[in-house]
Scaffold this active site. Structure first.
Site, short mmCIF file in Angstrom:
data_model
loop_
_atom_site.label_atom_id
_atom_site.label_comp_id
_atom_site.label_asym_id
_atom_site.label_seq_id
_atom_site.Cartn_x
_atom_site.Cartn_y
_atom_site.Cartn_z
N HIS A 5 5.72 -7.01 5.63
CA HIS A 5 4.52 -6.22 5.36
C HIS A 5 4.81 -4.74 5.18
O HIS A 5 3.94 -4.00 4.71
CB HIS A 5 3.51 -6.41 6.50
CG HIS A 5 2.20 -5.74 6.26
ND1 HIS A 5 1.38 -6.09 5.20
CD2 HIS A 5 1.59 -4.71 6.88
CE1 HIS A 5 0.31 -5.32 5.21
NE2 HIS A 5 0.40 -4.48 6.22
N CYS A 6 6.00 -4.26 5.51
CA CYS A 6 6.23 -2.82 5.51
C CYS A 6 7.07 -2.32 4.34
O CYS A 6 6.62 -1.51 3.54
CB CYS A 6 6.90 -2.40 6.83
SG CYS A 6 5.79 -2.48 8.25
N ILE A 7 8.32 -2.76 4.26
CA ILE A 7 9.26 -2.14 3.32
C ILE A 7 8.84 -2.31 1.86
O ILE A 7 8.99 -1.38 1.07
CB ILE A 7 10.69 -2.68 3.55
CG1 ILE A 7 11.12 -2.39 4.99
CG2 ILE A 7 11.67 -2.01 2.60
CD1 ILE A 7 12.46 -2.94 5.35
N ILE B 79 5.89 -2.32 0.75
CA ILE B 79 4.56 -1.75 0.56
C ILE B 79 4.50 -0.27 0.89
O ILE B 79 3.99 0.55 0.11
CB ILE B 79 3.53 -2.53 1.42
CG1 ILE B 79 3.39 -3.96 0.87
CG2 ILE B 79 2.18 -1.82 1.44
CD1 ILE B 79 2.53 -4.85 1.73
N ASP B 80 5.02 0.12 2.05
CA ASP B 80 4.83 1.48 2.55
C ASP B 80 5.27 2.57 1.59
O ASP B 80 4.59 3.60 1.47
CB ASP B 80 5.54 1.64 3.89
CG ASP B 80 4.89 0.84 5.00
OD1 ASP B 80 3.87 0.19 4.73
OD2 ASP B 80 5.40 0.85 6.13
#
Length: 452
Positions: free
Chosen positions: A282-284, A286-287
Site C-alpha cells: 500500500h505504500c511504495i 503509491i506514496d
C-alpha cells in the site's frame, strides 16, 4: 500550508496528559487493517483500554470473538486481550465520543488518474467531527502529502466552539508498519510525531512513548508527513535503480543478484536493494505520487520520482517479455495457448496482503496475450476483490502437485514464501522464470531456470 500553531498548556491538556500517564486514556483506533490492528493490540498490551472502529462488521465481529483475519497477527495474541476487556471492536462510530485519544489508520489510495484519493481520510475526519468533544487528542497515521492534517483534517474537526490546540489536540504520526517483519514489530519501530501546537505534540509524544521504543518529535504535522513520503520515495527510487540495472546487466550476460551480493560487502557507501517483478503493497507504489501531485501546486515537476515510478511500473511488462522469449527459446512455443503457473500472489513473502501486487498485473498481461494462467499461493487461497483487478476476484489457488507443475509450460515465481517447496518446483517444472532469485537461494542451479 500553515506553520505550527502555538498553544499554551491548558487544563484540558493537563487532564489528558495525566490520563495517558496513568494508562487510563481510552484509545479509539479507526481502521483495523494491517496498520490499525497491530497498533490496537500493542496499546492494549501496554495496559490501555482500546476500541477499534471499522465499517467492516466482519472484522469487528471476528475481533470481538477473539479471532484474527490477518495472518501475521494470531488469534493467540488477540483472544487474551479481548477476554481481559482491554480490546474490543465496534462498527458504531458514536462510540468515538467516549474516547480520549483517536488514531486514524485508514487507506489513502490513488485514483485511476494517479491522484491522491483522500476520501477515506476526509470521511473519517467528518465522522470524528460529529462526535468530537473538548479534551480529545486526534492523530492521523495514514500516509499522505504534506499539509493533509492542516488542510483536510483540522477544518473537518474545528467548529466555532472547538479549536485545535485550545479545546482539542491534533497531530500526525506516520505509520511504519512492515507486515511479516519478525525483527521490527510495531513496538520496536520509532515513531515520528508532529503536533498542531506544543500541547498536541507533547500529548502525542506521551501517548506513543507509552507503547513504542522511541519517539522522534517533528516541528509540524507537515514535516512528519514529509518524513513518511521521503522514506518510501527513497525505497522506490533505489528499487527502480536496481530494476534498471537488472535489465542492463541481463543484456550483458551479468547476474544482477551476484553483483549486488558482492557490492554489499563494502562496509560503507552502499546499501543493498533488490530487483523484482514490480512494486506492491500500500505504500511504495503509491506514496511517491502523493508528493508528485502536491509538488505541482508549487509549480515543481518531480522528474526523478516520476522516472522511478515509470521504471517500476514497467517491470511486469519486462517479465512477460522475458517469459515469452524463454518459452519460445526452450519449447518453441508462443504465449498464446501456453499454460502458466504463477507462484505467489502476495506483494511480499510470508504475508497475506495482495494490495498492488505485481502478480495481479502479470496475470492480466499474460492472459491478454492468450496464455492460460493459474496461481499457487498457500497464504492467499482466493483472490479478493480489488479496485484495479475486479475481474480476478474469486479465483482460487491451485494445489502444488506434481501434476500441476508438469502441466505448466512455464512456472513464474513472483512471491517467494518460505512455506513453498522451491526445490520440488525445480525438480518437476520444465521451465521456471524466477523474478526473485529464489531458486538460486534455495540451492537449485538447474538449467530449467531463467532469471527475469
Amino acid at each position: 500550508m500553515a506553520e505550527q500553531r502555538k498553544s499554551r498548556p491548558n487544563a484540558a491538556a493537563k487532564r489528558l496528559g495525566q490520563r495517558i500517564a496513568g494508562k487510563k486514556a481510552r484509545i479509539g483506533i479507526i481502521g483495523l487493517g494491517y496498520v490499525g490492528l497491530p497498533l490496537a493490540c500493542l496499546f492494549a498490551e501496554k495496559g490501555f483500554p482500546v476500541t477499534g472502529f471499522d465499517v467492516d462488521e466482519n472484522k469487528t465481529t471476528k475481533l470481538n470473538g477473539g479471532r484474527s483475519y490477518i495472518r501475521h497477527i494470531s488469534a493467540r495474541r488477540i483472544a487474551p486481550l479481548v477476554k481481559a476487556g482491554s480490546l474490543k471492536a465496534s462498527a458504531d462510530f458514536r462510540g468515538l465520543k467516549a474516547m480520549d485519544c483517536i488514531i486514524i489508520c485508514v487507506p489513502t489510495p490513488l485514483s485511476k488518474q494517479r491522484e491522491p484519493d483522500l476520501s477515506y481520510v476526509a470521511d473519517t475526519a467528518a465522522e470524528i467531527g460529529k462526535h468530537l468533544k473538548a479534551g480529545q487528542l486526534v492523530v492521523l497515521e495514514s500516509s499522505t502529502y504534506p499539509g493533509t492534517t492542516d488542510e483536510v483534517v483540522r477544518p473537518a474537526l474545528e467548529t466555532k466552539a472547538l479549536k485545535s490546540g485550545r479545546d482539542f489536540f491534533l497531530a500526525y504520526s506516520p505509520e511504519r508498519e512492515d507486515p511479516g517483519n519478525e525483527t521490527y514489530g510495531t513496538a520496536a519501530i520509532p515513531k515520528v510525531v508532529g503536533g498542531d501546537g506544543a500541547a498536541a505534540l507533547s500529548l502525542a509524544l506521551a501517548l506513543y512513548d507509552a507503547a513504542v521504543v522511541k519517539t522522534v518529535p517533528a516541528s509540524s504535522p507537515a514535516t512528519a508527513e514529509a518524513v513518511k513520503l521521503t522514506e518510501n520515495i527513497f525505497r522506490s527510487v533505489n528499487i527502480a535503480l536496481v530494476n534498471e540495472l537488472k535489465v542492463i546487466f541481463d543484456a550483458m550476460g551479468i547476474d544482477v543478484w551476484e553483483v549486488i551480493d558482492a557490492a554489499k560487502t563494502k562496509p560503507f557507501g552502499f546499501m543493498p536493494f533488490y530487483p523484482g517483478p514490480g512494486l506492491g503493497g500500500h505504500c511504495i507504489p503509491i506514496d511517491p505520487f502523493y508528493l508528485t501531485w502536491k509538488a505541482r501546486e508549487f509549480g515543481i515537476t518531480t522528474r526523478f520520482i516520476e522516472l522511478a515510478g515509470e521504471i517500476n511500473t514497467l517491470m511486469p511488462h519486462y517479465v512477460v517479455e522475458k517469459l515469452g522469449e524463454a518459452l519460445n527459446a526452450r519449447s518453441a512455443k508462443a504465449l498464446k495457448g501456453a499454460h502458466i503457473l504463477v507462484i505467489g500472489l502476495a506483494y511480499k513473502k510470508n504475508v497475506d496482503d495482495m494490495r498492488e501486487s505485481p502478480a495481479l498485473t502479470l496475470i492480466e498481461l499474460l492472459e491478454a496475450q492468450g496464455a492460460k494462467v493459474d496461481y499457487h499461493d498457500p497464504i492467499i487461497t482466493q483472490i479478493k476483490p480489488s479496485r484495479e483487478h475486479p475481474h480476478l476476484a474469486g479465483r482460487r489457488s491451485k494445489a502444488l502437485s506434481d501434476a500441476t507443475l508438469k502441466r505448466a509450460d512455464v512456472v513464474l515465481i513472483v512471491t517467494d514464501h518460505d512455506v513453498i517447496d522451491f526445490k520440488r518446483i525445480g525438480k518437476q517444472a520444465r521451465l521456471i522464470v524466477d523474478t526473485r532469485n529464489t531458486m538460486a537461494r534455495a540451492g537449485w542451479r538447474g538449467k530449467n531456470v531463467v532469471k527475469a
